[in-house]
Design a protein around this motif. Sequence first.
Motif, short mmCIF file in Angstrom:
data_model
loop_
_atom_site.label_atom_id
_atom_site.label_comp_id
_atom_site.label_asym_id
_atom_site.label_seq_id
_atom_site.Cartn_x
_atom_site.Cartn_y
_atom_site.Cartn_z
N UNK A 246 12.98 -6.51 2.41
CA UNK A 246 13.81 -5.74 2.86
C UNK A 246 13.59 -4.46 3.69
N UNK A 247 13.54 -5.04 5.10
CA UNK A 247 13.24 -3.53 5.92
C UNK A 247 14.39 -3.66 6.54
N UNK A 248 15.22 -2.54 6.65
CA UNK A 248 16.37 -2.07 7.24
C UNK A 248 16.18 -2.02 9.03
N UNK A 249 17.63 -2.92 9.18
CA UNK A 249 17.81 -3.03 10.88
C UNK A 249 18.81 -2.58 11.18
N UNK B 137 6.39 -18.29 17.93
CA UNK B 137 6.78 -18.83 16.43
C UNK B 137 6.01 -17.06 15.44
N UNK B 138 4.62 -16.09 15.99
CA UNK B 138 4.36 -14.98 15.76
C UNK B 138 5.57 -13.82 15.08
N UNK B 139 6.37 -13.50 15.83
CA UNK B 139 7.40 -12.48 15.87
C UNK B 139 8.13 -13.33 15.24
N UNK B 140 8.98 -14.54 14.98
CA UNK B 140 9.78 -14.83 13.73
C UNK B 140 9.05 -14.47 12.60
N UNK B 141 8.12 -15.01 12.57
CA UNK B 141 7.79 -15.36 10.90
C UNK B 141 7.78 -13.68 10.65
N UNK B 142 7.02 -12.32 11.11
CA UNK B 142 6.68 -11.50 11.17
C UNK B 142 8.09 -10.76 10.93
N UNK B 143 9.63 -11.14 11.50
CA UNK B 143 10.59 -10.59 11.24
C UNK B 143 11.39 -11.24 9.75
N UNK B 144 11.32 -13.16 9.49
CA UNK B 144 11.59 -13.09 8.76
C UNK B 144 11.40 -12.56 7.45
N UNK B 145 9.67 -12.32 7.46
CA UNK B 145 9.95 -11.46 6.00
C UNK B 145 9.57 -10.41 6.00
N UNK C 190 1.03 -1.52 -0.21
CA UNK C 190 0.33 -0.22 -0.24
C UNK C 190 1.12 1.18 0.16
N UNK C 191 1.97 0.80 1.36
CA UNK C 191 2.73 2.22 0.99
C UNK C 191 3.51 2.42 0.13
N UNK C 192 4.16 1.52 -0.71
CA UNK C 192 5.36 0.99 -1.76
C UNK C 192 6.09 2.48 -1.69
N UNK C 193 6.72 2.25 -0.68
CA UNK C 193 7.72 3.74 -0.52
C UNK C 193 9.00 2.78 0.44
N UNK C 194 10.09 2.57 0.08
CA UNK C 194 10.81 1.95 0.97
C UNK C 194 11.11 2.16 2.62
N UNK C 195 11.01 3.76 2.46
CA UNK C 195 11.49 4.75 3.50
C UNK C 195 9.88 4.86 4.43
N UNK C 196 9.31 5.55 3.47
CA UNK C 196 7.88 5.13 4.85
C UNK C 196 8.14 3.76 5.61
N UNK C 197 7.92 2.62 5.10
CA UNK C 197 7.50 1.64 5.04
C UNK C 197 8.37 1.38 6.31
N UNK C 198 9.60 1.71 6.55
CA UNK C 198 10.96 1.44 7.09
C UNK C 198 9.76 2.61 8.74
N UNK C 199 9.79 3.24 8.72
CA UNK C 199 9.26 4.65 9.55
C UNK C 199 7.68 3.34 10.12
N UNK C 200 6.91 2.91 9.64
CA UNK C 200 5.71 2.31 9.93
C UNK C 200 6.34 0.91 10.26
N UNK C 201 7.47 0.30 9.56
CA UNK C 201 7.31 -1.14 10.32
C UNK C 201 7.72 -1.80 11.99
N UNK C 202 8.19 -0.79 12.36
CA UNK C 202 8.90 -0.69 13.72
C UNK C 202 7.45 -0.79 15.05
#
Length: 244
Positions: A122-125, A108-116, A41-53
Amino acid sequence: MNPAITLATARRILTQLRHDHRTVALMAFVPTLVIILLYYVIDDQRSFGAWAPILLCVFPFLVMFLVTSIATLRERTSGTLERLMATPLGKLDLLLGYGIAFGLMACVQVAIALAVSLTWLGFDLAGPLWSLVLIALLNALLGTALGLLCSAFARSEFQAVQFMPVVMIPQLLLGGILVPRDQMATVLEWVSNVLPMSYAIEGMKVVVMNGELGGEFWRDVAIVAGSALLALVLGAATLRRRTP
C-alpha cells in the motif's frame, strides 16, 4: 566501440546468469524481501512511506554493486577476461555489455520491488510511476557501474566485498537519510554534494512526497546518470586483463 560486440557480450552474461539461479534470486528478490520485512517491523504506514523511497534507492544499488564487482573479478581471475581481450573485444564493449546485462536484471529487480510496494504494502506515490522507476533504475545502474570500476582494484572476491562498505557507508551517512543535508556541518555537506546517491535519494523524495517534477528533479536524474557513465568510462580505463 562496436555495438554488435557489445550486444554479444550482454547476451553471454545473461546466458551465464540464466544458469546461476542463486545469483538471479539474490538480485531479483532480496531487495523486495527486505522491504517487506521493514514494513512489518515498522507496522506504521506513514513511517513506512518515509523509508520506502530510501530502500528503493539503497538496496538496488547495493545488490547490483556487489554482484557486478564479484562477477567481473571472477572472469578476470579465471582467465576468461584475458582470452576475451585477445579478440576484437574492446574494454568499453565489455563494460557496456556488462552494463546492459545487469541493467536488464536491475529492471526486473526494480519492477518486482515496486509492484509489491505499490500493491501489497500500500505504498502511496504522489508523482508519476515512471519517474520513480527512472530514479530506481538509474541508481541500480550506478551500482553496476561502480561495481565494475571497483573490481579493477580488487585481487580476490573478498577484497571486492571489502569495497562495499567503502562505497556504501559514506553515501548512507551523508546522503540525507539520517540528517537533512542542509543541517550537516559545512565540510560534510560539501562531501555530500559530490556523492551521487545523495541526488538519487533527493529525486526519490520529490517523486514520493511532492510529485512535482521540476528542475531539481531533472538535475538529480542528470547527475545520477552522468555519474554512472563516468564510472563506466573510468572502469574501461582501469580494466586489467588479469589479476597480478
